[in-house]
Design an enzyme around this catalytic site. Structure first.
Site, mmCIF file in Angstrom:
data_model
loop_
_atom_site.group_PDB
_atom_site.id
_atom_site.type_symbol
_atom_site.label_atom_id
_atom_site.label_comp_id
_atom_site.label_asym_id
_atom_site.label_seq_id
_atom_site.Cartn_x
_atom_site.Cartn_y
_atom_site.Cartn_z
ATOM 1 N N GLU A 27 0.822 -1.209 0.000
ATOM 2 C CA GLU A 27 0.000 0.000 0.000
ATOM 3 C C GLU A 27 0.854 1.257 0.000
ATOM 4 O OE1 GLU A 27 -4.077 -1.343 2.154
ATOM 5 O OE2 GLU A 27 -2.417 -1.079 3.513
ATOM 6 N N CYS A 55 3.522 8.556 1.524
ATOM 7 C CA CYS A 55 4.035 7.568 2.471
ATOM 8 C C CYS A 55 4.263 6.275 1.701
ATOM 9 C CB CYS A 55 3.013 7.399 3.591
ATOM 10 S SG CYS A 55 3.543 6.241 4.846
ATOM 11 N N CYS A 81 5.973 -6.922 7.223
ATOM 12 C CA CYS A 81 7.160 -6.529 7.990
ATOM 13 C C CYS A 81 7.497 -7.665 8.926
ATOM 14 C CB CYS A 81 6.874 -5.258 8.801
ATOM 15 S SG CYS A 81 8.325 -4.646 9.690
ATOM 16 N N CYS A 123 6.107 -5.340 15.742
ATOM 17 C CA CYS A 123 5.818 -4.402 16.827
ATOM 18 C C CYS A 123 4.358 -4.628 17.235
ATOM 19 C CB CYS A 123 6.034 -2.963 16.380
ATOM 20 S SG CYS A 123 7.736 -2.672 15.870
ATOM 21 N N CYS A 164 1.347 -2.487 15.849
ATOM 22 C CA CYS A 164 1.328 -2.176 14.412
ATOM 23 C C CYS A 164 0.653 -3.292 13.619
ATOM 24 C CB CYS A 164 2.766 -1.988 13.920
ATOM 25 S SG CYS A 164 2.883 -1.771 12.136
ATOM 26 N N GLY A 203 6.649 -2.025 6.180
ATOM 27 C CA GLY A 203 8.006 -2.550 6.149
ATOM 28 C C GLY A 203 9.038 -1.735 6.891
ATOM 29 N N SER A 211 12.164 6.299 8.093
ATOM 30 C CA SER A 211 11.833 5.936 9.467
ATOM 31 C C SER A 211 12.283 4.519 9.753
ATOM 32 C CB SER A 211 10.317 6.042 9.676
ATOM 33 O OG SER A 211 9.970 5.601 10.968
ATOM 34 N N SER A 227 11.654 5.240 15.488
ATOM 35 C CA SER A 227 10.458 4.840 16.237
ATOM 36 C C SER A 227 10.878 4.405 17.633
ATOM 37 C CB SER A 227 9.765 3.693 15.500
ATOM 38 O OG SER A 227 9.311 4.147 14.248
ATOM 39 N N LEU A 228 10.907 5.349 18.553
ATOM 40 C CA LEU A 228 11.399 5.065 19.905
ATOM 41 C C LEU A 228 10.297 4.422 20.758
ATOM 42 C CD1 LEU A 228 13.900 5.323 21.694
ATOM 43 C CD2 LEU A 228 13.024 7.538 22.445
ATOM 44 N N HIS A 229 9.201 5.119 20.951
ATOM 45 C CA HIS A 229 7.958 4.590 21.544
ATOM 46 C C HIS A 229 8.014 4.207 23.015
ATOM 47 C CE1 HIS A 229 6.420 4.691 17.553
ATOM 48 N NE2 HIS A 229 6.966 3.582 17.135
ATOM 49 N N ASN A 269 -3.331 4.494 16.590
ATOM 50 C CA ASN A 269 -4.404 4.240 15.630
ATOM 51 C C ASN A 269 -4.871 2.808 15.782
ATOM 52 O OD1 ASN A 269 -4.469 6.795 14.204
ATOM 53 N ND2 ASN A 269 -2.420 6.245 13.499
ATOM 54 N N CYS A 275 -1.015 5.838 10.343
ATOM 55 C CA CYS A 275 0.201 5.138 10.772
ATOM 56 C C CYS A 275 -0.156 3.803 11.403
ATOM 57 C CB CYS A 275 0.941 5.912 11.857
ATOM 58 S SG CYS A 275 1.582 7.465 11.360
HETATM 59 N N1 SAH Z 1 9.023 0.294 10.006
HETATM 60 C C1 SAH Z 1 9.353 1.649 10.138
HETATM 61 C C2 SAH Z 1 8.517 2.576 9.278
HETATM 62 C C3 SAH Z 1 7.034 2.294 9.136
HETATM 63 S S1 SAH Z 1 5.958 2.598 10.494
HETATM 64 C C4 SAH Z 1 9.239 2.070 11.582
HETATM 65 O O1 SAH Z 1 8.693 1.322 12.382
HETATM 66 O O2 SAH Z 1 9.736 3.144 11.905
HETATM 67 C C5 SAH Z 1 5.694 4.372 10.604
HETATM 68 C C6 SAH Z 1 5.376 4.809 12.057
HETATM 69 O O3 SAH Z 1 4.038 4.447 12.468
HETATM 70 C C7 SAH Z 1 6.313 4.180 13.058
HETATM 71 O O4 SAH Z 1 6.765 5.123 13.985
HETATM 72 C C8 SAH Z 1 5.413 3.175 13.705
HETATM 73 O O5 SAH Z 1 5.903 2.782 14.935
HETATM 74 C C9 SAH Z 1 4.106 3.911 13.785
HETATM 75 N N2 SAH Z 1 2.953 3.054 14.079
HETATM 76 C C10 SAH Z 1 2.834 1.732 13.844
HETATM 77 N N3 SAH Z 1 1.619 1.285 14.249
HETATM 78 C C11 SAH Z 1 0.957 2.348 14.736
HETATM 79 C C12 SAH Z 1 -0.356 2.530 15.266
HETATM 80 N N4 SAH Z 1 -1.212 1.520 15.347
HETATM 81 N N5 SAH Z 1 -0.729 3.768 15.642
HETATM 82 C C13 SAH Z 1 0.140 4.822 15.509
HETATM 83 N N6 SAH Z 1 1.378 4.700 15.011
HETATM 84 C C14 SAH Z 1 1.794 3.491 14.628
HETATM 85 FE FE1 SF4 Z 2 7.406 -3.082 11.088
HETATM 86 FE FE2 SF4 Z 2 7.490 -0.450 11.614
HETATM 87 FE FE3 SF4 Z 2 5.235 -1.873 11.972
HETATM 88 FE FE4 SF4 Z 2 7.318 -2.251 13.609
HETATM 89 S S1 SF4 Z 2 6.113 -0.352 13.382
HETATM 90 S S2 SF4 Z 2 6.047 -3.854 12.679
HETATM 91 S S3 SF4 Z 2 9.018 -1.995 12.212
HETATM 92 S S4 SF4 Z 2 6.246 -1.475 10.029
#
Ligand code: SAH
Ligand code: SF4
Length: 394
Positions: free
Chosen positions: A116, A129, A136, A140, A143, A191, A223, A245-247, A324, A367
């Protein structure tokens, strides 16, 4: 040796198969590779060099996909090119538009892989984007993409193809420096871009080429969830803006929500950020922080975040992303007051910490919501199907 799996999830590279008609897609090849392909097909070196330069301009500056429209290439040579080469685009399976103007496309590769891309229009910019993989491997927990079982790296052509398709859709040919709708690119789709380093690098080099799509490296952001050993190389060989993506700020929580943390911990990651080539106060590193209720959103977490960013003297800004939701997700989004309190603590320490407005949630384009139907077949099932197909061919 790296063992693919939950914690060391290096995707097994799967080459995209050649086109069924035997022609070579020029999209995604570097100028030198186009030249070599032309020479390989029989042109002498001088011709190949000249034609490669002309083709590049037609493909990336003018957006032309038909050799017959290339007026500076001899009429007799156009069918010769068309027999051997194509200027392809990914197939569009569906295109959706959100109530807020965000657009999402489900794309399909020649070998039937779905991925996508999302376009987010704003008053002063338009951001595409872009996906780097089908699915992936990193899992995480918050995600949706991470729940996909099937993973294949996208080729440079498939990555650049997303930008080409967006330009087609926006009617933005020929490429020009001013008044564009598509102004920015973020490698934040499906990814982990640093687990597909070469293809992402080659694709972005094409996107940045001044005689083509000509997007500046300052308008491109990559990212990563923290693939530490590839970060310096990304800075040197690609040179775009970095987002991380620290989180979470403790080992316990980050291990849970970003499993890659068990391999590359927070301190190691922040040190790699401090060493990222080209990062300075004018070009800050973005830290993404998804707001998960009662998980990573306390005042104490915010203060620890400030302490860590200071400790490593990072030129940083923090993007607070409200979580999200997706069907079956194990978390909830923090309350708006909590997110504001978190943001205030970081702001008061002198670090910018805007709260992102979710875009395209109604069409699952925000995201972390991207996930195509491709997950319905597992890797094992696909391997079995591929074997059956080969056996049938005899
Ligand atoms: N794989 C890479 C880039 C794609 S994700 C990464 O993880 O950085 C883009 C961003 O969206 C990342 O910061 C990811 O952690 C965040 N993200 C993933 N799932 C999400 C969700 N359900 N709600 C908000 N942000 C999310
Ligand atoms: Fe992959 Fe980024 Fe999603 Fe983590 S947040 S599963 S690295 S796409």
């Amino acid at each position: 040796m790296q063992i693919p799996g939950h914690i060391d999830p290096v995707p097994v590279p799967r080459a995209a198969p050649a086109r069924a008609d035997g022609r070579v897609d020029l999209v995604g090849l570097s100028k030198a590779e186009i030249r070599a392909a032309l020479a390989g097909a029989g042109l002498d070196e001088r011709q190949a060099k000249l034609r490669a330069k002309q083709l590049w301009h037609w493909i990336y500056n003018r957006g032309v996909t038909d050799f017959a429209l290339m007026t500076d290439i001899a009429k007799a040579q156009q069918p010769w090119l068309a027999e051997r080469f194509v200027i392809g685009r990914p197939d569009v399976v569906t295109a959706q538009v959100s109530t807020d103007g965000t657009r999402k496309w489900l794309l399909r590769s020649d070998d039937g892989q779905d991925y996508e891309m999302v376009f987010i229009p704003d008053a002063d910019r338009g951001t595409l984007c872009v996906s780097s993989q089908v699915g992936c491997t990193l899992n995480c927990r918050f995600c949706h993409t991470g729940t996909m079982r099937l993973v294949r790296n996208l080729t440079a052509g498939e990555i650049v193809g997303q930008v080409m398709l967006a330009r087609d859709g926006l009617g933005e040919w020929p490429s020009q420096p001013d008044g564009r709708l598509l102004t920015n690119i973020v490698m934040m789709g499906m990814g982990e871009p640093l687990y597909n380093f070469e293809q992402v690098r080659d694709a972005l080099r094409i996107v940045m080429d001044g005689d083509g799509l000509a997007l500046s490296k300052r308008r491109i952001t990559l990212s990563t969830s923290g693939v530490v050993p590839k970060m310096a190389q990304a800075g040197e060989e690609i040179g775009v803006n970095l987002a991380v993506s620290l989180h979470a700020v403790t080992k316990e929580i980050r291990d849970e929500i970003v499993p890659l943390n068990r391999k590359y911990g927070i301190e190691e990651l922040l040190q790699a950020c401090a060493d990222y080539p080209g990062a300075n106060n004018a070009r800050r590193i973005t830290f993404e922080y998804v707001m998960l209720k009662d998980k990573n959103d306390s005042d104490e977490d915010a203060r620890e975040l400030v302490r860590l960013l200071r400790k490593y003297k990072l030129p940083a800004k923090v993007n607070l992303i409200p979580f999200n939701p997706w069907p079956g997700a194990p978390y909830e989004c923090s309350d708006p007051e909590r997110i504001r309190a978190f943001s205030n603590i970081v702001f008061e320490a002198g670090i910018s910490a805007p709260i992102r407005t979710p875009r395209g949630r109604d069409i699952m384009a925000a995201c972390g919501q991207l996930k195509s139907a491709a997950e319905k077949k597992s890797r094992a099932e696909l391997d079995r199907l591929a074997e059956e197909k080969l056996a049938a061919l005899g």
